[in-house]
Each structure stands twice: as structure tokens, then as C-alpha cells.
Design an enzyme around this catalytic site. Structure first.
Site, PDB file in Angstrom:
ATOM      1  N   SER A   1      14.582   4.851  -4.634  1.00  0.00           N
ATOM      2  CA  SER A   1      15.329   3.936  -5.773  1.00  0.00           C
ATOM      3  C   SER A   1      15.995   2.436  -5.798  1.00  0.00           C
ATOM      4  CB  SER A   1      15.374   5.305  -7.042  1.00  0.00           C
ATOM      5  OG  SER A   1      14.438   5.757  -7.383  1.00  0.00           O
TER       6      SER A   1
ATOM      7  N   GLY B   1      11.100  27.467 -19.582  1.00  0.00           N
ATOM      8  CA  GLY B   1      12.845  27.860 -19.015  1.00  0.00           C
ATOM      9  C   GLY B   1      12.190  29.026 -17.628  1.00  0.00           C
ATOM     10  N   GLY B   2      12.980  30.035 -18.600  1.00  0.00           N
ATOM     11  CA  GLY B   2      13.514  30.705 -17.032  1.00  0.00           C
ATOM     12  C   GLY B   2      11.871  31.211 -16.409  1.00  0.00           C
TER      13      GLY B   2
ATOM     14  N   GLY C   1       0.753  -1.206  -0.188  1.00  0.00           N
ATOM     15  CA  GLY C   1       0.029  -0.311  -0.134  1.00  0.00           C
ATOM     16  C   GLY C   1       1.204   1.387   0.161  1.00  0.00           C
ATOM     17  N   ALA C   2       2.088   1.511   1.200  1.00  0.00           N
ATOM     18  CA  ALA C   2       3.231   2.345   1.182  1.00  0.00           C
ATOM     19  C   ALA C   2       3.634   2.016  -0.573  1.00  0.00           C
ATOM     20  CB  ALA C   2       3.667   2.309   1.752  1.00  0.00           C
TER      21      ALA C   2
ATOM     22  N   GLU D   1       9.687   6.613   1.875  1.00  0.00           N
ATOM     23  CA  GLU D   1       8.449   4.682   1.323  1.00  0.00           C
ATOM     24  C   GLU D   1       9.908   3.730   0.635  1.00  0.00           C
ATOM     25  OE1 GLU D   1       7.272   3.920   3.408  1.00  0.00           O
ATOM     26  OE2 GLU D   1       5.841   5.795   3.807  1.00  0.00           O
TER      27      GLU D   1
ATOM     28  N   ARG E   1       2.270  30.324 -25.337  1.00  0.00           N
ATOM     29  CA  ARG E   1       3.651  31.148 -25.273  1.00  0.00           C
ATOM     30  C   ARG E   1       4.146  30.984 -26.497  1.00  0.00           C
ATOM     31  NH1 ARG E   1       7.482  33.758 -25.782  1.00  0.00           N
ATOM     32  NH2 ARG E   1       9.431  34.027 -23.909  1.00  0.00           N
TER      33      ARG E   1
END
Length: 369
Positions: free
Chosen positions: A231, A204-205, A77-78, A228, A104
Site C-alpha cells: 500500500s 464475534g467469537g 494489469g497486476a 504487486e 443470529r
């Protein structure tokens, strides 16, 4: 809260996980919040250091079973919970990037008309859909396991043969979920970081500024690869299922013996070809005299290879149902099958420079002369 569920060492002489028990501690003067942590992200969820001043506690369950039984029973579940959180972050990042690119304008056109930006947006979307497919499939299998367990507990099957079949199915899905849940957590959390970083690249910025939500998504995504189980720990949890052939069986079941639509059949065939590459890589690792060490060294590459194939099989199933998912499957398999072959060649290279030349390759410690 009024109560705390605490994992604490109840057996001082036992230094590993077997010395931990699960304890219930109630709110009171003996329990104090020492300080709030100052974190990179998820600031809407406070994290604190708690000080127990000889606080009374009640044992929950049996002694020494806190970690190895009770906490581990919560892991499926975690892991799925963090995978789902990662999907939410990835979805928000994809939408923010897509909306920004649509409005944009640069060089007189919206930037989503530029091939480089389009490629980035497509990669983000397909990566997100891959994590969603893997997480949903893992959740489906966990649901099946829980349903079968409840059926056994309720003793609904009076016929001994039927009960035996249900018990065998329950064991099967228990083993399947030991592979799928760490894979889902690992892939989805890493996806959320990749996609949120790509969203910042699209903006971008502007993405670096707090005026837009992307900088927060970048910060929030980082925790998903940590709590939890990092990786690296998810890879450790999943590699056994890759090495023992369990993952290959899962992919085989997803593909099945079905008659694929003409447009999907070549994609399914490519995934089956990839399974041969996985089997060759696993066989090579097993045949080495330093098999365990070499497996640990290349575990992440083996798990990545396995996930690429499983997601490819899941996408084939989705592609059989709709034209849009057919495009997704083609993109994934077209991008990932060459990577599968490259990972197989890397695993079978026999190269161990990380182990033999670590000091020459790694950055020297700051205390070194």
C-alpha cells in the site's frame, strides 16, 4: 510449470533496477524447489523458494529492460488483478456477515435489527461499493488506453489530424492510468482488510472459529496489501498525479458540466467543494521550503483525500441512474466530506513531529539500553 519467467541481475556492476533482465528458464535438473513457504493465508496457492544450480537461461527482449520496461508494462494489469481479488474477498465477507446477522438472535431479535450492527453492515457495504466503483473506472480507462494503442498500431486512421488526436488520447489515458491503477489497488486491498475484520466483529467469537469462512477471509485479505506492491508503494505511485493536478482533472471530467437530477445536484456540489480543499492542500505542500520531504510525509493523507473525492464523483454518476445508489452516494459523501476537510486541515497544519521527534515517539528498539 514447464518454464519460468525470471527477473535476474544480468549486469553485476549495475546495482539498481537498470541491471535487471528478463530470462526464460526451462524445467530441468538444474532447477529445484527448495521448500514450500508456510503462509498466513492464500494456502490454496503454493509459494515456494526456487534454487537455480547454474541453470541455463534465454534472454527475453533486451538486456537491462526487465524491470523498467517489461515488468512495469504489466503493472496496470497486476494492480487491477489484485484490486479485483480484494473485491471478491470483501464481497464474501459482506455476505457472510449479512447472512449471520439476519439469523443470529440476541435479546429476542436478529442482531441486524440492532443499530450498532446495522451501522457496521452499512459501512462494510458502502466501503465495498466504493472500491468496486473505483476499480471498475480504472479498468474502463485501462481498456480505453489499450484500445487506442491497438488503433495506432493498426494504423487505422489515414488522416494525419485524426491519427494525432488518437495519439493524444492514448497519452492522456496512459497518464490517467498511472494515477488510477495504484489508487484502485491501494483502496480495494485496504478495503478488503477493513471489511473482513468488520465481518469478524459481526460474527464475534464464531467468526474466530474455522467453522465459518470469515477467519480465512481475514487471513487472505492481508496479502492483497502486500504483493504487486505494498500500500505504501501504491501511495508513492499515485501521489505525483495528486500533486500535479491530474487527479483533480479526472474528478472534474467525471462530474462534467451535466445537469444533475435535483436529488444529486447538492451531492455533486459538495464534491466540487472538496476539490477546493484538495487544491488548497496541494498548494500548501508546494509552497513549503521542504516541499518534497513534507509531501512524502503526508502522501497517504493526500491520496486518501483524493480517493474520497473521486469515489464521491463516481457515486454521483451512479446515483443519477437509481434510487438505491442515491442512498449510497448520500452515505459516502455525508461520511467522507467531513473527513476531506479534516485531512486538508491536517496536511496544512505544518506538523512534522514524525520527522523531528521520531526517537521520542516510536517504540525503542529491543536492542536499545
Amino acid at each position: 510449470g514447464e518454464v519460468l519467467l525470471v527477473l535476474a541481475r544480468s549486469e553485476p556492476e549495475v546495482t539498481d533496477g537498470r541491471g535487471l533482465s528478463c530470462l526464460l528458464v526451462e524445467k530441468g535438473p538444474k532447477v529445484k524447489v527448495r521448500r514450500l513457504e508456510h503462509k498466513l493465508g492464500i494456502n490454496g496457492s503454493p509459494t515456494c523458494e526456487i534454487f537455480f544450480d547454474h541453470a541455463p537461461a534465454k534472454l527475453i527482449g533486451q538486456r537491462q529492460r526487465g524491470l523498467i520496461t517489461y515488468v512495469m508494462s504489466l503493472m496496470n494489469g497486476a494492480r487491477l488483478g489484485i484490486a479485483a481479488q480484494s473485491l471478491g474477498i470483501g464481497e464474501a465477507a459482506c455476505r457472510a456477515a449479512r447472512d449471520y446477522a439476519l439469523t443470529r438472535k440476541q435479546f429476542g431479535v436478529a442482531i441486524d435489527q440492532l443499530p450498532a450492527v446495522r451501522d457496521l453492515l452499512v459501512d462494510m457495504s458502502v466501503d465495498l461499493q466504493a472500491a468496486r466503483a473505483l476499480t471498475y473506472h480504472a479498468a474502463f480507462c485501462v481498456d480505453l488506453e489499450r484500445g487506442l494503442e491497438r488503433r495506432l498500431e493498426a494504423k487505422l486512421d489515414r488522416d494525419p489530424e485524426a491519427a494525432r488526436n488518437v495519439r493524444n488520447e492514448s497519452r492522456k489515458y496512459k497518464n490517467v492510468n498511472k494515477i488510477l491503477t495504484p489508487m484502485a489497488k491501494y483502496f480495494a486491498s485496504e478495503m478488503s482488510m477493513r471489511v473482513s475484520n468488520s465481518a469478524m466483529a459481526v460474527l464475534g467469537g464464531s467468526g474466530y472459529m474455522k467453522d465459518y469462512p470469515v477467519e480465512r477471509l481475514v487471513r487472505d485479505s492481508r496479502i492483497t496489501t502486500i504483493y504487486e506492491g505494498t500500500s505504501q508503494l501504491q501511495v508513492v505511485a499515485a501521489i505525483g498525479g495528486v500533486m500535479n493536478g491530474g487527479l483533480a482533472e479526472i474528478v472534474g471530467e467525471v462530474l462534467g458540466a451535466r445537469d444533475w437530477p435535483a436529488a444529486v445536484a447538492p451531492l455533486a456540489a459538495q464534491v466540487r467543494e472538496g476539490l477546493a480543499a484538495l487544491e488548497a492542500a496541494v498548494a500548501y505542500v508546494k509552497e513549503r521550503p521542504d516541499s518534497n520531504t513534507y509531501r512524502d510525509l503526508y502522501a497517504r493523507k493526500l491520496v486518501d483525500l483524493a480517493i474520497d473525492l473521486l469515489v464521491g464523483a463516481l457515486f454521483c454518476g451512479q446515483a443519477a441512474a437509481g434510487e438505491r445508489k442515491l442512498a449510497v452516494a448520500r452515505r459516502w459523501i455525508g461520511e467522507r466530506l467531513p473527513q476531506v476537510r479534516a485531512l486538508k486541515e491536517r496536511v496544512c497544519s505544518g506538523e512534522t513531529l514524525t520527522l523531528t521527534d521520531f526517537e521520542a515517539l516510536a517504540v525503542q528498539p529491543s536492542t536499545a539500553d
